[in-house]
Design an enzyme around this catalytic site. Structure first.
Site, PDB file in Angstrom:
ATOM      1  N   GLY A  46       0.854  -1.176   0.000  1.00  0.00           N
ATOM      2  CA  GLY A  46       0.000   0.000   0.000  1.00  0.00           C
ATOM      3  C   GLY A  46       0.892   1.227   0.000  1.00  0.00           C
ATOM      4  O   GLY A  46       2.047   1.159   0.427  1.00  0.00           O
ATOM      5  N   GLN A  51       3.558   9.926   1.208  1.00  0.00           N
ATOM      6  CA  GLN A  51       4.820   9.167   1.309  1.00  0.00           C
ATOM      7  C   GLN A  51       5.776   9.463   0.158  1.00  0.00           C
ATOM      8  O   GLN A  51       6.960   9.129   0.233  1.00  0.00           O
ATOM      9  CB  GLN A  51       4.532   7.662   1.340  1.00  0.00           C
ATOM     10  N   CYS A  93       5.792  -0.251   7.291  1.00  0.00           N
ATOM     11  CA  CYS A  93       5.483   0.911   6.457  1.00  0.00           C
ATOM     12  C   CYS A  93       6.746   1.304   5.694  1.00  0.00           C
ATOM     13  O   CYS A  93       7.831   1.329   6.277  1.00  0.00           O
ATOM     14  CB  CYS A  93       5.031   2.063   7.357  1.00  0.00           C
ATOM     15  N   LEU A  94       6.591   1.592   4.415  1.00  0.00           N
ATOM     16  CA  LEU A  94       7.758   1.980   3.614  1.00  0.00           C
ATOM     17  C   LEU A  94       8.420   3.242   4.167  1.00  0.00           C
ATOM     18  O   LEU A  94       9.604   3.475   3.942  1.00  0.00           O
ATOM     19  CB  LEU A  94       7.352   2.205   2.148  1.00  0.00           C
ATOM     20  N   HIS A 135      -4.627   1.562   7.001  1.00  0.00           N
ATOM     21  CA  HIS A 135      -3.248   2.060   7.181  1.00  0.00           C
ATOM     22  C   HIS A 135      -2.994   3.254   6.240  1.00  0.00           C
ATOM     23  O   HIS A 135      -2.427   4.273   6.655  1.00  0.00           O
ATOM     24  CB  HIS A 135      -2.269   0.913   6.900  1.00  0.00           C
ATOM     25  N   GLU A 136      -3.452   3.132   4.985  1.00  0.00           N
ATOM     26  CA  GLU A 136      -3.201   4.202   4.007  1.00  0.00           C
ATOM     27  C   GLU A 136      -4.070   5.434   4.279  1.00  0.00           C
ATOM     28  O   GLU A 136      -3.601   6.570   4.129  1.00  0.00           O
ATOM     29  CB  GLU A 136      -3.408   3.695   2.575  1.00  0.00           C
ATOM     30  N   HIS A 139      -2.511   7.509   6.792  1.00  0.00           N
ATOM     31  CA  HIS A 139      -1.494   8.415   6.235  1.00  0.00           C
ATOM     32  C   HIS A 139      -2.125   9.735   5.783  1.00  0.00           C
ATOM     33  O   HIS A 139      -1.534  10.808   5.955  1.00  0.00           O
ATOM     34  CB  HIS A 139      -0.801   7.779   5.023  1.00  0.00           C
TER      35      HIS A 139
HETATM   36 CO    CO Z   1       2.590   3.329   5.622  1.00  0.00          CO
END
Ligand code: CO
Length: 171
Positions: A46, A51, A93-94, A135-136, A139
């Site tokens: 995701g 990000q 998470c990236l 989760h997204e 963000h």
């Molecule tokens: Co993330």
């Protein structure tokens, strides 16, 4: 197209307010394609626009990841209802490399979102799909999964987080 640079924790953009997409067309399809490339390249399931340093409400999600499904996009996603049953599962998470932790989230959600042409959809999601979307969408609300960890876990990762934050500030 080239993968974009992923902003890591400590970058201001991850904690800034996001803006609704009002104009469809223009650069949106190319930007979303680039988000997907960046997500796959980073081995993420995701990704949210902040990000990659863009404060618009756009996310990409590897739908049905466990069944090798496809990558979908959601513009202006809003979770309109949450099921009462929750599940604890490990997330990463990236933007927070090297750290994972268990987050408790509702198993089922209903999401209102727009597609690439601006058409509105309301759809239910469950399991991993629902977890990735939550989760997204977090963000887009400036929330990171580490904010949702237990107090004990937060203490455990405090040093690592601080180091990542310092690295991000140094660019
Ligand atoms: Co993330």
């Amino acid at each position: 197209m080239m993968p974009m640079k992923i902003k890591t924790i400590g970058s201001r953009v991850l904690r800034e307010e996001t803006e609704k997409v009002k104009e469809f067309g223009e650069d949106i399809p190319a930007f979303i394609e680039n988000m997907k490339i960046t997500m796959v390249e980073g081995k993420g399931i995701g990704l949210a626009a902040p990000q990659v340093g863009d404060s618009r409400k756009i996310i990409t999600v590897h739908y049905d990841f466990e069944k090798r499904g496809r990558i979908i996009e959601m513009i202006n996603p809003e979770i309109t209802s949450f099921g009462s049953e929750t599940e604890k599962s490990e997330e990463g998470c990236l933007s927070i490399p090297g750290i994972t932790g268990v987050v408790d989230r509702p198993l089922e959600i209903e999401v209102k979102y727009q597609d690439i042409d601006g058409r509105e959809h309301v759809q239910g999601f469950s399991g991993l799909n629902a977890r990735i979307i939550q989760h997204e969408v977090d963000h887009l609300n400036s929330v990171l999964f580490v904010d949702r960890l237990s107090y004990a876990k937060k203490l455990m990762i405090k040093g690592k987080l601080k180091k990542l934050e310092e690295e991000a500030r140094q660019g």
